[in-house]
Design a protein around this motif. Structure first.
Motif, PDB file in Angstrom:
ATOM      1  N   ARG A  13       0.816  -1.219   0.000  1.00 57.20           N
ATOM      2  CA  ARG A  13       0.000   0.000   0.000  1.00 57.20           C
ATOM      3  C   ARG A  13       0.847   1.266   0.000  1.00 57.20           C
ATOM      4  O   ARG A  13       0.580   2.204  -0.756  1.00 57.20           O
ATOM      5  N   ILE A  14       1.857   1.323   0.819  1.00 51.81           N
ATOM      6  CA  ILE A  14       2.605   2.567   0.966  1.00 51.81           C
ATOM      7  C   ILE A  14       3.726   2.691  -0.062  1.00 51.81           C
ATOM      8  O   ILE A  14       3.819   3.689  -0.767  1.00 51.81           O
ATOM      9  N   ASN A  15       4.561   1.700  -0.144  1.00 55.53           N
ATOM     10  CA  ASN A  15       5.760   1.830  -0.983  1.00 55.53           C
ATOM     11  C   ASN A  15       5.516   1.576  -2.459  1.00 55.53           C
ATOM     12  O   ASN A  15       6.122   2.220  -3.311  1.00 55.53           O
ATOM     13  N   ILE A  16       4.646   0.630  -2.780  1.00 57.85           N
ATOM     14  CA  ILE A  16       4.479   0.273  -4.183  1.00 57.85           C
ATOM     15  C   ILE A  16       3.343   1.055  -4.833  1.00 57.85           C
ATOM     16  O   ILE A  16       3.521   1.667  -5.885  1.00 57.85           O
ATOM     17  N   TYR A  17       2.170   1.069  -4.184  1.00 60.00           N
ATOM     18  CA  TYR A  17       1.020   1.703  -4.815  1.00 60.00           C
ATOM     19  C   TYR A  17       0.705   3.083  -4.249  1.00 60.00           C
ATOM     20  O   TYR A  17      -0.143   3.789  -4.780  1.00 60.00           O
ATOM     21  N   TRP A  32      -6.927  -0.595  -4.214  1.00 61.48           N
ATOM     22  CA  TRP A  32      -7.173  -1.835  -3.477  1.00 61.48           C
ATOM     23  C   TRP A  32      -7.384  -3.030  -4.384  1.00 61.48           C
ATOM     24  O   TRP A  32      -7.086  -4.157  -3.996  1.00 61.48           O
ATOM     25  N   GLU A  33      -7.835  -2.814  -5.611  1.00 65.17           N
ATOM     26  CA  GLU A  33      -7.922  -3.913  -6.574  1.00 65.17           C
ATOM     27  C   GLU A  33      -6.516  -4.443  -6.874  1.00 65.17           C
ATOM     28  O   GLU A  33      -6.298  -5.663  -6.914  1.00 65.17           O
ATOM     29  N   HIS A  34      -5.591  -3.548  -7.070  1.00 66.80           N
ATOM     30  CA  HIS A  34      -4.211  -3.933  -7.364  1.00 66.80           C
ATOM     31  C   HIS A  34      -3.543  -4.582  -6.148  1.00 66.80           C
ATOM     32  O   HIS A  34      -2.844  -5.589  -6.285  1.00 66.80           O
ATOM     33  N   ILE A  35      -3.744  -4.004  -4.984  1.00 63.51           N
ATOM     34  CA  ILE A  35      -3.145  -4.563  -3.767  1.00 63.51           C
ATOM     35  C   ILE A  35      -3.692  -5.959  -3.511  1.00 63.51           C
ATOM     36  O   ILE A  35      -2.931  -6.880  -3.202  1.00 63.51           O
ATOM     37  N   ARG A  54      -7.407 -13.061   2.255  1.00 63.94           N
ATOM     38  CA  ARG A  54      -8.441 -12.118   2.692  1.00 63.94           C
ATOM     39  C   ARG A  54      -9.146 -11.524   1.477  1.00 63.94           C
ATOM     40  O   ARG A  54      -8.596 -11.470   0.389  1.00 63.94           O
ATOM     41  N   SER A  55     -10.346 -11.044   1.703  1.00 62.80           N
ATOM     42  CA  SER A  55     -11.056 -10.312   0.658  1.00 62.80           C
ATOM     43  C   SER A  55     -10.458  -8.915   0.542  1.00 62.80           C
ATOM     44  O   SER A  55      -9.712  -8.462   1.418  1.00 62.80           O
ATOM     45  N   MET A  56     -10.804  -8.231  -0.531  1.00 53.27           N
ATOM     46  CA  MET A  56     -10.298  -6.875  -0.724  1.00 53.27           C
ATOM     47  C   MET A  56     -10.785  -5.962   0.405  1.00 53.27           C
ATOM     48  O   MET A  56     -10.024  -5.157   0.933  1.00 53.27           O
TER      49      MET A  56
END
Length: 88
Positions: A13-17, A32-35, A54-56
């Motif tokens: 979440r923080i570093n990549i997206y 969140w789709e990508h994560i 886990r779910s999105m």
């Protein structure tokens, strides 16, 4: 969620997206789709335990919970560090 799963979630979440989706045009909706996709690939590759699946919505909720706990801890630390107490 395992500690490794939690660390990977924060990393994604923080570093990549984080830098790609933090702007006004997309309102952070698609991140969140990508994560979720990348996180589930790590579970499928067995880089993370199967129990971390886990779910999105669950991933987003867990990230928000951890972010909130971090913010409260930071606020308490900041308040203690910058408290205006007078020595007697």
């Amino acid at each position: 969620m395992s500690e490794a799963g939690l660390l990977q979630l924060v990393e994604l979440r923080i570093n990549i997206y984080g830098k790609r989706f933090d702007n006004n045009s997309d309102k952070n909706e698609k991140v969140w789709e990508h994560i979720h996709r990348d996180f589930m690939q790590l579970v499928a590759k067995k880089a993370l335990p199967a129990g971390d699946e886990r779910s999105m919505a669950a991933l987003k909720k867990r990230f928000d919970l951890e972010l909130g706990m971090h913010a409260r801890t930071h606020a308490r630390t900041h308040a203690r560090t910058h408290a205006r107490t007078h020595a007697r």
